[in-house]
Design a protein around this motif. Structure first.
Motif, PDB file in Angstrom:
ATOM      1  N   ALA A 158      22.669  46.382  41.443  1.00  0.00           N
ATOM      2  CA  ALA A 158      22.678  46.664  42.877  1.00  0.00           C
ATOM      3  C   ALA A 158      24.096  46.888  43.377  1.00  0.00           C
ATOM      4  CB  ALA A 158      22.024  45.510  43.634  1.00  0.00           C
ATOM      5  N   ALA A 159      25.062  46.153  42.823  1.00  0.00           N
ATOM      6  CA  ALA A 159      26.452  46.305  43.249  1.00  0.00           C
ATOM      7  C   ALA A 159      26.985  47.689  42.907  1.00  0.00           C
ATOM      8  CB  ALA A 159      27.312  45.228  42.593  1.00  0.00           C
ATOM      9  N   GLU A 160      26.547  48.245  41.780  1.00  0.00           N
ATOM     10  CA  GLU A 160      27.005  49.578  41.378  1.00  0.00           C
ATOM     11  C   GLU A 160      26.352  50.675  42.217  1.00  0.00           C
ATOM     12  OE1 GLU A 160      26.052  49.700  37.250  1.00  0.00           O
ATOM     13  OE2 GLU A 160      27.705  48.390  36.659  1.00  0.00           O
ATOM     14  N   ASN A 161      25.206  50.374  42.813  1.00  0.00           N
ATOM     15  CA  ASN A 161      24.514  51.345  43.665  1.00  0.00           C
ATOM     16  C   ASN A 161      25.127  51.269  45.060  1.00  0.00           C
ATOM     17  OD1 ASN A 161      22.701  53.278  44.543  1.00  0.00           O
ATOM     18  ND2 ASN A 161      21.010  51.831  44.810  1.00  0.00           N
ATOM     19  N   ILE A 162      26.369  51.709  45.150  1.00  0.00           N
ATOM     20  CA  ILE A 162      27.138  51.524  46.373  1.00  0.00           C
ATOM     21  C   ILE A 162      26.481  52.225  47.558  1.00  0.00           C
ATOM     22  CG2 ILE A 162      29.336  51.101  45.215  1.00  0.00           C
ATOM     23  CD1 ILE A 162      30.044  53.989  45.554  1.00  0.00           C
ATOM     24  N   SER A 163      26.644  51.645  48.739  1.00  0.00           N
ATOM     25  CA  SER A 163      25.928  52.094  49.931  1.00  0.00           C
ATOM     26  C   SER A 163      26.484  53.410  50.463  1.00  0.00           C
ATOM     27  CB  SER A 163      26.030  51.025  51.021  1.00  0.00           C
ATOM     28  OG  SER A 163      27.375  50.917  51.481  1.00  0.00           O
ATOM     29  N   ASP A 164      25.669  54.054  51.299  1.00  0.00           N
ATOM     30  CA  ASP A 164      26.128  55.265  51.971  1.00  0.00           C
ATOM     31  C   ASP A 164      27.354  54.964  52.831  1.00  0.00           C
ATOM     32  OD1 ASP A 164      24.066  56.714  50.854  1.00  0.00           O
ATOM     33  OD2 ASP A 164      22.772  56.614  52.620  1.00  0.00           O
ATOM     34  N   ALA A 165      27.370  53.783  53.445  1.00  0.00           N
ATOM     35  CA  ALA A 165      28.511  53.408  54.288  1.00  0.00           C
ATOM     36  C   ALA A 165      29.784  53.286  53.463  1.00  0.00           C
ATOM     37  CB  ALA A 165      28.215  52.093  55.009  1.00  0.00           C
ATOM     38  N   GLN A 166      29.664  52.732  52.242  1.00  0.00           N
ATOM     39  CA  GLN A 166      30.833  52.597  51.378  1.00  0.00           C
ATOM     40  C   GLN A 166      31.334  53.971  50.936  1.00  0.00           C
ATOM     41  OE1 GLN A 166      32.219  49.747  51.043  1.00  0.00           O
ATOM     42  NE2 GLN A 166      33.822  50.241  49.589  1.00  0.00           N
ATOM     43  N   ILE A 167      30.414  54.862  50.629  1.00  0.00           N
ATOM     44  CA  ILE A 167      30.788  56.230  50.256  1.00  0.00           C
ATOM     45  C   ILE A 167      31.491  56.916  51.418  1.00  0.00           C
ATOM     46  CG2 ILE A 167      29.871  58.508  49.675  1.00  0.00           C
ATOM     47  CD1 ILE A 167      27.654  57.008  48.101  1.00  0.00           C
ATOM     48  N   GLN A 168      30.959  56.747  52.633  1.00  0.00           N
ATOM     49  CA  GLN A 168      31.583  57.370  53.789  1.00  0.00           C
ATOM     50  C   GLN A 168      32.971  56.803  54.034  1.00  0.00           C
ATOM     51  OE1 GLN A 168      30.403  60.075  55.589  1.00  0.00           O
ATOM     52  NE2 GLN A 168      32.526  59.999  56.316  1.00  0.00           N
ATOM     53  N   SER A 169      33.153  55.510  53.754  1.00  0.00           N
ATOM     54  CA  SER A 169      34.488  54.929  53.924  1.00  0.00           C
ATOM     55  C   SER A 169      35.488  55.599  52.992  1.00  0.00           C
ATOM     56  CB  SER A 169      34.465  53.415  53.696  1.00  0.00           C
ATOM     57  OG  SER A 169      34.447  53.065  52.323  1.00  0.00           O
ATOM     58  N   GLN A 170      35.028  56.015  51.802  1.00  0.00           N
ATOM     59  CA  GLN A 170      35.904  56.737  50.876  1.00  0.00           C
ATOM     60  C   GLN A 170      36.248  58.116  51.419  1.00  0.00           C
ATOM     61  OE1 GLN A 170      37.408  55.910  47.444  1.00  0.00           O
ATOM     62  NE2 GLN A 170      38.502  57.345  48.769  1.00  0.00           N
ATOM     63  N   ILE A 171      35.272  58.810  51.960  1.00  0.00           N
ATOM     64  CA  ILE A 171      35.536  60.123  52.561  1.00  0.00           C
ATOM     65  C   ILE A 171      36.525  59.975  53.710  1.00  0.00           C
ATOM     66  CG2 ILE A 171      34.513  62.101  53.735  1.00  0.00           C
ATOM     67  CD1 ILE A 171      33.726  61.880  50.796  1.00  0.00           C
ATOM     68  N   ASP A 172      36.365  58.924  54.501  1.00  0.00           N
ATOM     69  CA  ASP A 172      37.276  58.686  55.620  1.00  0.00           C
ATOM     70  C   ASP A 172      38.707  58.465  55.128  1.00  0.00           C
ATOM     71  OD1 ASP A 172      35.090  58.882  57.296  1.00  0.00           O
ATOM     72  OD2 ASP A 172      34.851  56.717  57.557  1.00  0.00           O
ATOM     73  N   VAL A 173      38.872  57.702  54.043  1.00  0.00           N
ATOM     74  CA  VAL A 173      40.198  57.476  53.468  1.00  0.00           C
ATOM     75  C   VAL A 173      40.819  58.801  53.031  1.00  0.00           C
ATOM     76  CG1 VAL A 173      41.444  56.489  51.497  1.00  0.00           C
ATOM     77  CG2 VAL A 173      39.797  55.086  52.753  1.00  0.00           C
ATOM     78  N   LEU A 174      40.049  59.622  52.347  1.00  0.00           N
ATOM     79  CA  LEU A 174      40.564  60.912  51.888  1.00  0.00           C
ATOM     80  C   LEU A 174      41.018  61.771  53.066  1.00  0.00           C
ATOM     81  CD1 LEU A 174      37.913  61.769  49.141  1.00  0.00           C
ATOM     82  CD2 LEU A 174      40.239  60.936  48.779  1.00  0.00           C
ATOM     83  N   ASN A 175      40.208  61.799  54.113  1.00  0.00           N
ATOM     84  CA  ASN A 175      40.561  62.629  55.265  1.00  0.00           C
ATOM     85  C   ASN A 175      41.841  62.145  55.935  1.00  0.00           C
ATOM     86  OD1 ASN A 175      38.515  64.547  55.130  1.00  0.00           O
ATOM     87  ND2 ASN A 175      37.058  63.237  56.191  1.00  0.00           N
ATOM     88  N   LYS A 176      42.094  60.865  55.898  1.00  0.00           N
ATOM     89  CA  LYS A 176      43.347  60.345  56.460  1.00  0.00           C
ATOM     90  C   LYS A 176      44.520  60.604  55.516  1.00  0.00           C
ATOM     91  CE  LYS A 176      41.092  56.691  59.146  1.00  0.00           C
ATOM     92  NZ  LYS A 176      40.873  55.222  59.282  1.00  0.00           N
ATOM     93  N   ASP A 177      44.323  60.319  54.230  1.00  0.00           N
ATOM     94  CA  ASP A 177      45.431  60.444  53.281  1.00  0.00           C
ATOM     95  C   ASP A 177      45.913  61.879  53.130  1.00  0.00           C
ATOM     96  OD1 ASP A 177      45.290  57.745  52.936  1.00  0.00           O
ATOM     97  OD2 ASP A 177      44.502  57.801  50.889  1.00  0.00           O
TER      98      ASP A 177
END
Length: 320
Positions: free
Chosen positions: A93-112
């Motif tokens: 279950a931990a490896e099945n990361i949530s949509d929110a966690q994935i979006q947080s990664q997209i948000d980081v990329l857009n800032k960086d």
């Protein structure tokens, strides 16, 4: 500053012979002591398997240098938006990361990649003149999920192949494919450089180090999403700042020469042992520092990234 020498022989050496053996990560079953990026090792394996890859990469490098010198990388409406397809391979279950966690990664990329990350302001005055807003953003278009019995995937691209239990990339000539899974061996992630096979094109990140998580969640000090920023830098044709050789050449003129990879969060100024004496740019995304220690690209790196999206570039199909 570095002087880049243009010759086919030099390009061939740069893309076929560099190897940083001192920083090869050791397998670990607990916390990862140092950042482990397998992009260079994967590249060397691909070069050994496909002798024509070095020729393609040399051609890409020649085009890149030409595009930079001519400023031949004008953008559509002044910006690049990269469609992203995420492929999640999970056993727990931990490896099945949530949509929110994935979006947080997209948000980081857009800032960086737009220099809107809060820590960009930490850039030392010495490097402020070369610190870049790359002007590239990312848009999540699809998330694929697949349950698996694999405990780890390694770095031989099995996660990118449906026939080997993974997921084939989705339209890789026009989408950045990201695979989030357990890699193993102390590796946080790896990317395929421009010029490789479309069948394996994209970036792999260990699912534990995706997006932003609390310091106490177990991913610290790699819990701010910078693994993907680093690996996507490779996908966009950036080398490690030490050029994967002692005092090596990363093909960027405004990143000072680095002795080797740096770990943790080096205090500025960090004086290089590569002569003549100068300070290394340890806060660059293409070093091996902790997530909180990396927070900027340079204008020279920006030029390399934009060149591959220009007409005739290795990733021109993205529509620039």
């Amino acid at each position: 500053m570095k002087k880049i020498i243009f010759s086919a022989a030099v390009f061939l050496v740069l893309f076929s012979c560099q190897n940083d053996t001192t920083n090869s990560p050791a397998p670990t079953t607990t916390a990862i002591a140092h950042r482990g990026c397998a992009s260079q090792e994967v590249l060397e394996a691909q070069l050994a398997a496909d002798p024509t890859l070095a020729i393609r990469m040399n051609q890409i490098e020649a085009f890149t240098q030409s595009a930079i010198s001519k400023s031949n990388y004008r953008l559509v409406n002044g910006k690049i938006v990269i469609p992203v397809v995420v492929n999640v391979l999970y056993r727990t279950a931990a490896e099945n990361i949530s949509d929110a966690q994935i979006q947080s990664q997209i948000d980081v990329l857009n800032k960086d990649f737009t220099a809107t990350n809060a820590d960009f302001s930490n850039t030392p005055t010495e490097f402020a003149g070369v610190a870049a807003n790359v002007g590239i953003t990312f848009q999540l278009v699809k998330t694929n999920r697949k349950s698996t019995t694999k405990t780890s995937w390694g770095t031989r691209d099995a996660m990118k192949k449906t026939k080997q239990g993974g997921l084939d990339p989705t339209s890789p000539s026009t989408n950045l494919n990201l695979w989030f899974c357990t890699i193993g061996g102390g590796i946080l992630g790896y990317a395929q450089f421009p010029g490789g096979s479309l069948a394996t094109d994209g970036v792999v990140c260990d699912s534990k180090y995706v997006g932003v998580t609390p310091d106490s969640a177990g991913a610290y000090p790699y819990n701010l999403g910078r693994t993907a920023s680093h690996e996507i830098g490779h996908w966009m044709n950036l080398r490690h700042i030490w050029g994967d050789a002692s005092c090596g050449n990363d093909l960027v003129d405004d990143t000072p020469i680095a002795k080797t990879s740096n770990f943790g969060v080096p205090a500025y100024p960090y004086v290089s042992t590569c002569l003549p004496a100068h300070n290394e740019i340890t806060m660059n995304y293409m070093d091996y520092t902790d997530d909180r220690g990396m927070y900027m690209f340079t204008n020279g790196q920006k030029a390399r990234m934009l060149a591959i999206f220009s007409s005739g570039g290795a990733r021109a199909a993205f529509g620039i």
